[in-house]
Design an enzyme around this catalytic site. Structure first.
Site, short mmCIF file in Angstrom:
data_model
loop_
_atom_site.label_atom_id
_atom_site.label_comp_id
_atom_site.label_asym_id
_atom_site.label_seq_id
_atom_site.Cartn_x
_atom_site.Cartn_y
_atom_site.Cartn_z
N ARG A 1 90.23 -1.22 -58.92
CA ARG A 1 89.46 -2.81 -59.16
C ARG A 1 90.09 -2.99 -61.15
O ARG A 1 89.33 -4.13 -61.20
CB ARG A 1 88.61 -3.31 -58.81
CG ARG A 1 88.72 -2.98 -57.06
CD ARG A 1 87.62 -3.71 -56.62
NE ARG A 1 86.19 -3.17 -56.36
CZ ARG A 1 85.34 -3.76 -55.91
NH1 ARG A 1 85.41 -4.56 -55.70
NH2 ARG A 1 83.88 -3.16 -56.44
N ASP B 1 87.74 -6.90 -46.28
CA ASP B 1 86.15 -6.70 -45.59
C ASP B 1 85.22 -6.82 -44.57
O ASP B 1 84.69 -7.13 -44.47
CB ASP B 1 85.80 -8.11 -46.76
CG ASP B 1 85.41 -7.85 -48.09
OD1 ASP B 1 85.30 -6.42 -48.99
OD2 ASP B 1 85.16 -8.84 -49.20
N ARG C 1 72.95 -6.75 -50.44
CA ARG C 1 73.88 -7.96 -51.88
C ARG C 1 74.92 -8.98 -51.22
O ARG C 1 74.97 -9.22 -52.01
CB ARG C 1 74.42 -6.83 -52.68
CG ARG C 1 73.99 -5.81 -53.00
CD ARG C 1 75.22 -4.82 -53.88
NE ARG C 1 76.16 -5.56 -54.61
CZ ARG C 1 77.87 -5.22 -53.91
NH1 ARG C 1 77.93 -4.62 -53.48
NH2 ARG C 1 78.11 -6.22 -54.68
N LYS D 1 78.86 -16.21 -49.95
CA LYS D 1 78.87 -15.27 -50.70
C LYS D 1 80.15 -15.27 -52.16
O LYS D 1 79.45 -15.17 -52.94
CB LYS D 1 78.46 -13.79 -51.32
CG LYS D 1 77.89 -12.77 -52.54
CD LYS D 1 77.15 -11.94 -52.04
CE LYS D 1 78.99 -10.17 -51.40
NZ LYS D 1 79.81 -9.85 -52.34
N ASN D 2 81.09 -15.03 -51.84
CA ASN D 2 82.04 -14.64 -52.60
C ASN D 2 83.03 -16.32 -52.92
O ASN D 2 83.54 -16.38 -54.10
CB ASN D 2 83.55 -13.99 -51.80
CG ASN D 2 82.99 -12.55 -51.57
OD1 ASN D 2 81.92 -12.13 -52.34
ND2 ASN D 2 83.98 -11.91 -50.94
N CYS E 1 80.33 -2.26 -56.29
CA CYS E 1 81.02 -1.53 -55.12
C CYS E 1 81.71 -0.46 -55.89
O CYS E 1 82.23 -0.81 -56.06
CB CYS E 1 81.12 -2.09 -53.81
SG CYS E 1 79.59 -2.79 -52.64
#
Length: 419
Positions: free
Chosen positions: A121, A307, A398, A22-23, A116
């Site tokens: 961030r 993560d 997600r 995904k990233n 999230c």
């Protein structure tokens, strides 16, 4: 609202195919803004964040078709450069359109992002870098307004701290800039490396790929002809399934992985007593369910990824001894601890340090607070005595493709139900 019902105690056996990252897929989709051709991307993960990001580009005027894991996207029809709050609020990665939009069109408005709630961030590093490249930045009514009517210019960018999306944003912006951009203290994550490699294959000269100093020689707003792209495997999904077998016990082969992206995770699992067999792009993990304690400090790649912190906390909850986790990247990333405690975990928090004394877990009703916390609760449930119900799993959707289906095929007793 959906939830997962999981009965613990089943060992896991078989094979599981790891989806695209995904990233990595998100910045690739953003990069299509720089292209003059149809961009073809395979191994796209079928998760909610991807659907949201494609919708964001469609709202800007891009056309796309998503057929399973294959995406075709064309951005030559973009007729708006305003990324609205309604879409951007759902995911922080939406900020990735900022660099490409201002590089190609000289102007854009991008809503301040959501996603999230695992820490501040801030995007100030992105904005300061774009200002160095000649953009005028204004924040008004919750939007970042970026203007560079004469185009972006090459510059020396020094990130005060490592930022993955910041590095990706500036690398993409620099590809169309006039002149040479040097990025110091750049992120070295595999997802950043893939972005650089795609740009290089498109004719953009880039030096220092995979290092902390990246040099991009801009094309002076000349649009790119992007090649066919295959998204790299998801190292976080792979790590999560490795942890699932570690905590539940069993013997599972992970297919379509990149072992070099998992060195730190595999190292910590080895410390906890796990054994592996490697065969090209496959890893077999063998677990009795007995785990040694572990000491973890999260840091940027190639160190231990933040993560994977929540998943390893779940493992530490049943390890034979005392484990410590030092979370150095995000200040609010222990929110899953209180939910694990509901399952009987012995966890003490002191700022960014968690101390976990291993013991048994028992099923309970728990609530996901963010994407990776969701997976930690699922892992804990695989080992817990009795039945666990994990609520608010829209966080899970997600970032994980068909998690309950994949786990069920391995032998887990897991069902998706509606409230």
């Amino acid at each position: 609202m959906d939830y997962l019902e999981i009965k613990g105690g089943n060992k896991l056996f078989g094979e599981v195919n790891i989806s695209g990252a995904k990233n990595a897929a998100l910045p690739i989709i953003a990069m299509s803004i720089l292209a003059k051709n149809d961009v073809l991307v395979s191994n796209i993960p079928q998760v909610e964040d991807i659907k949201t990001f494609i919708k964001l580009l469609q709202n800007l005027g891009a056309t796309s078709t998503l057929d399973g894991s294959n995406l075709k996207i064309n951005t030559t029809s973009i007729n708006s450069t305003k990324a609205t709050y309604d879409i951007v609020r759902k995911m922080r990665a939406s900020i990735l359109v900022l660099g490409p939009l201002v590089a190609r069109y000289g102007y854009c408005e991008v809503s301040l992002p959501g996603g999230c709630a695992i820490g501040a961030r801030p995007i100030d590093l992105h904005l300061a870098a774009l200002e160095k490249m000649g953009a005028t930045i204004e924040i008004k009514d919750g939007y970042v307004i970026a203007s560079a009517k004469d185009g972006l210019k090459g510059a020396n960018i020094v990130f005060d701290k490592i930022t993955v999306t910041g590095t990706e944003n500036i690398v993409m912006a620099a590809a169309l800039a006039n002149g040479t951009t040097k990025i110091f203290n750049a992120a070295k994550e595999p997802e950043v490396v893939q972005i650089c490699q795609i740009l290089e294959a498109s004719g953009v000269k880039i030096e220092g790929i995979g290092t902390s100093e990246i040099t991009v020689y801009g094309t002076s707003k000349e649009l790119l002809n992007l090649p066919k792209i295959t998204v790299i495997p998801d190292r976080i999904e792979a790590g999560t399934y490795l942890c699932a077998v570690a905590i539940a016990g069993g013997e599972v082969t992970l297919k379509n992985i990149e072992p070099n992206h998992l060195v730190s995770v595999l190292g910590k699992l080895s410390d906890m007593g796990l054994n592996f067999e490697f065969n090209d792009k496959n890893i077999k993990i063998i677990s009795s369910g007995a785990l040694h304690p572990v000491q973890i400090t999260t840091t940027e790649f190639p160190g231990f990824p933040t993560d994977m912190q929540a998943q390893f906390m779940a493992l530490a909850c049943v390890a034979d001894g005392v484990s410590t986790i030092d979370e150095r990247l995000f200040e609010n990333r222990f929110m899953h601890a209180s939910e694990l405690i509901r399952m009987g975990a012995d966890i003490k928090l002191n700022g960014h340090l968690a101390t976990i004394c291993g013991d048994e877990l028992n099923g309970a009703d728990v609530m996901a607070t963010d994407l990776r916390a969701s997976s930690a609760l699922v892992l804990a449930a695989l080992r817990a005595n009795g039945t666990t119900r994990v609520h608010r799993i829209y966080h899970l959707d997600r970032g994980y493709e068909n998690l309950e289906t994949k786990l069920s095929k391995l032998g887990a007793d897991i069902k998706r139900l509606s409230e």
